[in-house]
Design an enzyme around this catalytic site. Structure first.
Site, PDB file in Angstrom:
ATOM      1  N   HIS A 133      -2.180  -4.902  -6.563  1.00 15.65           N
ATOM      2  CA  HIS A 133      -2.604  -6.284  -6.367  1.00 15.65           C
ATOM      3  C   HIS A 133      -3.242  -6.784  -7.663  1.00 15.65           C
ATOM      4  O   HIS A 133      -3.806  -6.001  -8.441  1.00 15.65           O
ATOM      5  CB  HIS A 133      -3.615  -6.332  -5.214  1.00 15.65           C
ATOM      6  CG  HIS A 133      -4.056  -7.701  -4.824  1.00 15.65           C
ATOM      7  ND1 HIS A 133      -5.031  -8.383  -5.505  1.00 15.65           N
ATOM      8  CD2 HIS A 133      -3.673  -8.508  -3.810  1.00 15.65           C
ATOM      9  CE1 HIS A 133      -5.223  -9.554  -4.920  1.00 15.65           C
ATOM     10  NE2 HIS A 133      -4.420  -9.666  -3.896  1.00 15.65           N
ATOM     11  N   ASP A 206      -8.762   0.811  -4.707  1.00 12.14           N
ATOM     12  CA  ASP A 206      -8.749  -0.531  -4.122  1.00 12.14           C
ATOM     13  C   ASP A 206      -8.536  -0.324  -2.628  1.00 12.14           C
ATOM     14  O   ASP A 206      -7.420  -0.097  -2.163  1.00 12.14           O
ATOM     15  CB  ASP A 206      -7.619  -1.352  -4.743  1.00 12.14           C
ATOM     16  CG  ASP A 206      -7.439  -2.709  -4.082  1.00 12.14           C
ATOM     17  OD1 ASP A 206      -8.102  -2.974  -3.059  1.00 12.14           O
ATOM     18  OD2 ASP A 206      -6.615  -3.495  -4.567  1.00 12.14           O
ATOM     19  N   GLN A 209      -6.930  -2.890   1.710  1.00 13.81           N
ATOM     20  CA  GLN A 209      -5.978  -2.740   2.807  1.00 13.81           C
ATOM     21  C   GLN A 209      -6.033  -1.362   3.444  1.00 13.81           C
ATOM     22  O   GLN A 209      -5.287  -1.084   4.389  1.00 13.81           O
ATOM     23  CB  GLN A 209      -4.551  -3.011   2.297  1.00 13.81           C
ATOM     24  CG  GLN A 209      -4.344  -4.380   1.717  1.00 13.81           C
ATOM     25  CD  GLN A 209      -4.470  -5.493   2.751  1.00 13.81           C
ATOM     26  OE1 GLN A 209      -4.396  -5.256   3.946  1.00 13.81           O
ATOM     27  NE2 GLN A 209      -4.663  -6.718   2.278  1.00 13.81           N
ATOM     28  N   LYS A 232     -11.495  -8.752   5.237  1.00 10.79           N
ATOM     29  CA  LYS A 232     -10.362  -7.970   5.732  1.00 10.79           C
ATOM     30  C   LYS A 232     -10.814  -6.922   6.748  1.00 10.79           C
ATOM     31  O   LYS A 232      -9.994  -6.273   7.391  1.00 10.79           O
ATOM     32  CB  LYS A 232      -9.633  -7.314   4.570  1.00 10.79           C
ATOM     33  CG  LYS A 232      -9.079  -8.342   3.594  1.00 10.79           C
ATOM     34  CD  LYS A 232      -8.249  -7.718   2.521  1.00 10.79           C
ATOM     35  CE  LYS A 232      -7.873  -8.736   1.461  1.00 10.79           C
ATOM     36  NZ  LYS A 232      -7.046  -9.837   1.979  1.00 10.79           N
ATOM     37  N   CYS A 374      -0.005 -12.116  -4.436  1.00 10.85           N
ATOM     38  CA  CYS A 374      -0.804 -11.685  -5.598  1.00 10.85           C
ATOM     39  C   CYS A 374      -0.392 -10.290  -6.066  1.00 10.85           C
ATOM     40  O   CYS A 374      -1.232  -9.458  -6.411  1.00 10.85           O
ATOM     41  CB  CYS A 374      -2.297 -11.726  -5.272  1.00 10.85           C
ATOM     42  SG  CYS A 374      -2.965 -13.390  -5.194  1.00 10.85           S
TER      43      CYS A 374
END
Length: 452
Positions: A133, A206, A209, A232, A374
Site C-alpha cells: 500500500h 503494516d 489489514q 479498520k 492506493c
C-alpha cells in the site's frame, strides 16, 4: 435515519451465517433504484469498518468525564489520564507487545509508518516490496535510501529475492504488509523476520489489514514494530497505533513537537521526553484511544479461532461464487500463497469497475470499493492498471451478504444496469438520482480516490 444495532447469534456449526459482534448501523435499509429498499450489505470493510456497539458504548461512557490528560490536577483530568494510559496498555497487549515495547498513539497506519520513517537512523537503507500500500511505500521513498523490490510470481521466489537483497544491501529495516489490501495475501511473516534478522535488519509490519482479522503477536512473530488503524478495527474515532521497539523511537526526532513531548524547554535548548510522549505532542485523541482499546477488548474476547473461521467461510463462499461467473477474474499476487484474509478483488470482462460498483450500490444496496486501492504499482503488476472491484468482509458480514454480491454481479452480466448512469466529477453515478442525499453524494464524488 436511525441507526440500529445488529444482535449477534453465534453459530458453532455454520461459520459466517450470523454476525460475530453487533455493530452500529447493522440492519439499516437503504433506498434502491429503480424502486424499493434493501438491508445494506457492507462489503467495504477493508476501507473503513463500522463501529462496534461496544466501541460506541465505551465512547459514550467516557464523554461525561472527558478532560485534558497528563497536565491537570483535577479529578476529571486524573481519571481521563488513567483511561488514556490504560487504553495504551490494552492496545499494546492486543498485538502481543513484549516487555520494553512502547505503544504510540497515532491517527492511523499511514501516520504510524510516517512516524517510524522519521526515526530510522539517517543514511540507513529500507527494503520494501512493490506490492505494498502507498502508506508503506511513500514514506520510505521520501526519506531514502530505499530498495523497492519487485514482487515475484510465487511466495517462494519472492522470499529468495528478498533474502538475496538483504545479503547484498544490508538494510536497517524491512517494511512488509501483514495482509494485502487488494487480495488479502501476505508473505509468511515468520520467514520474513528470520531472513531480516539474520541480515541484521529489523521488520515493521503494516498491520492495517491484518490486525482486525487475524490474531497477531509481536512477541510470537518476532517482528520489531506493527502499525495499524482504529478505523479498520471497528473504532472509527481517528486513532491508530505504532507498537514495538523503543530505542529508535526514543532517539528519533519528535514527530509532533509541542506540549507534552518535552521535559524542559528554554530559549537555547529543548529536552525531549522519551517515547511514547515524545511523539504525542499537544492534546491527544483521548476518545479515539478509548475507542481503539474497546475494539481490541471486544475482538480479544471472541472464542479462539472464531474470527478466522467466520471470515474464511465468507471468503470461500465469495471466491466460489465469483469464480463461477463468466468473464470474472479474481486477482492474486502469488500462485502459492496461503491463508489470505477476507479481501477479494476482481474484474469483469468489458466492465468499468466504477460502473459495476455504482450499479451494485444503487440497484442492490451493496457497498464495495473500486479503483486502484492506493496500491498503484501492484495493480499495474497484476495487469489491471485501470483498477478493479474489491469486496471485503468483517465481523458483521454474513453469508447472505456475500450471496447478494454474487447475485448482483450475475444480474449485471445477464441484464446490465436497470437505470441510466453518468460520470460525475470522475465517478459513476445514477443519472437524475431521486434518492434523498444523492445530489450531495454526487458532488462529493470529486474528492478523489479513497485509501485502502
Amino acid at each position: 435515519m436511525t441507526a440500529v444495532l445488529s444482535r449477534p447469534v453465534l453459530s458453532a456449526t455454520v461459520p459466517g451465517r450470523h454476525p460475530l459482534l453487533p455493530v452500529v448501523g447493522g440492519g439499516e435499509h437503504v433506498p434502491l433504484l429503480p424502486a424499493g429498499s434493501a438491508p445494506y450489505a457492507d462489503l467495504d470493510v477493508a476501507a473503513s469498518a463500522p463501529a462496534l456497539a461496544a466501541v460506541a458504548e465505551a465512547v459514550t461512557a467516557a464523554l461525561p468525564g472527558y478532560a485534558s490528560v497528563h497536565r491537570g490536577a483535577g479529578w476529571r483530568s486524573q481519571r481521563t489520564t488513567a483511561a488514556y494510559e490504560a487504553a495504551r496498555d490494552t492496545v499494546a497487549a492486543f498485538v502481543g507487545a513484549r516487555d520494553g515495547d512502547v505503544a504510540v498513539f497515532t491517527r492511523n497506519t499511514t501516520d504510524a509508518l510516517a512516524l517510524l520513517a522519521g526515526c530510522v537512523p539517517a543514511g540507513e537503507r529500507v527494503v520494501v516490496l512493490d506490492c505494498e500500500h502507498h502508506a508503506d511505500l511513500l514514506p520510505w521513498q521520501r526519506r531514502g535510501p530505499v530498495t523497492v523490490l519487485p514482487t515475484e510470481a510465487t511466495v517462494a521466489a519472492t522470499l529468495r529475492a528478498l533474502g538475496a537483497e538483504l545479503v547484498r544491501s544490508r538494510p536497517a529495516l524491512v517494511a512488509v504488509t501483514g495482509a494485502s489490501n487488494v487480495t488479502g495475501e501476505a508473505l509468511p511473516l515468520d520467514e520474513v523476520v528470520l531472513l531480516a534478522h539474520a541480515a541484521g535488519a529489523r521488520v515493521v509490519v503494516d498491520g492495517a489489514q491484518l490486525v482486525p482479522h487475524r490474531a497477531f503477536s509481536l512477541a510470537a512473530s518476532g517482528a520489531d514494530w506493527v502499525a495499524f488503524s482504529g478505523h479498520k478495527l471497528y473504532a472509527p474515532f481517528g486513532s491508530g497505533a505504532l507498537v514495538g521497539r523503543r530505542d529508535w523511537l526514543d532517539e528519533g526526532p519528535a514527530y509532533l513537537p509541542g506540549g507534552g513531548a518535552v521535559t524542559e524547554v528554554s530559549v537555547a535548548e529543548t529536552r525531549w521526553a522519551a517515547a511514547p510522549h515524545r511523539h504525542e505532542g499537544g492534546t491527544p485523541n483521548v476518545l479515539g484511544a478509548v475507542a481503539l482499546a474497546a475494539a481490541c477488548e471486544a475482538l480479544a474476547a471472541l472464542p479462539d479461532g472464531a474470527l478466522e473461521a467466520h471470515e474464511r467461510a465468507l471468503r470461500a463462499r465469495l471466491v466460489e461464487g465469483l469464480s463461477a461467473l463468466p468473464g470474472v477474474r479474481l486477482l492474486r499476487i502469488w500462485a502459492d500463497s496461503a491463508g489470505p484474509t477476507g479481501v477479494v478483488s476482481f474484474t469483469v470482462d468489458g466492465a468499468d469497475p466504477g460502473h459495476l460498483a455504482a450499479v451494485l450500490s444503487a440497484e442492490h444496496g451493496i457497498g464495495v470499493r473500486d479503483g486502484r486501492f492506493c496500491a498503484h504499482p501492484l495493480l499495474a503488476r497484476l495487469g489491471v492498471p485501470g483498477g478493479a472491484v474489491r469486496a471485503s468482509v468483517g465481523v458483521a458480514t454474513t453469508l447472505a451478504d456475500v450471496d447478494r454480491l454474487v447475485a448482483g454481479v450475475a444480474a449485471y452480466l445477464r441484464e446490465g444496469p436497470r437505470v441510466a448512469y453518468e460520470v460525475v466529477a470522475g465517478r459513476w453515478q445514477p443519472a437524475a438520482d431521486p434518492r434523498p442525499g444523492a445530489a450531495a453524494s454526487a458532488r462529493a464524488a470529486g474528492c478523489g480516490p479513497a485509501g485502502r
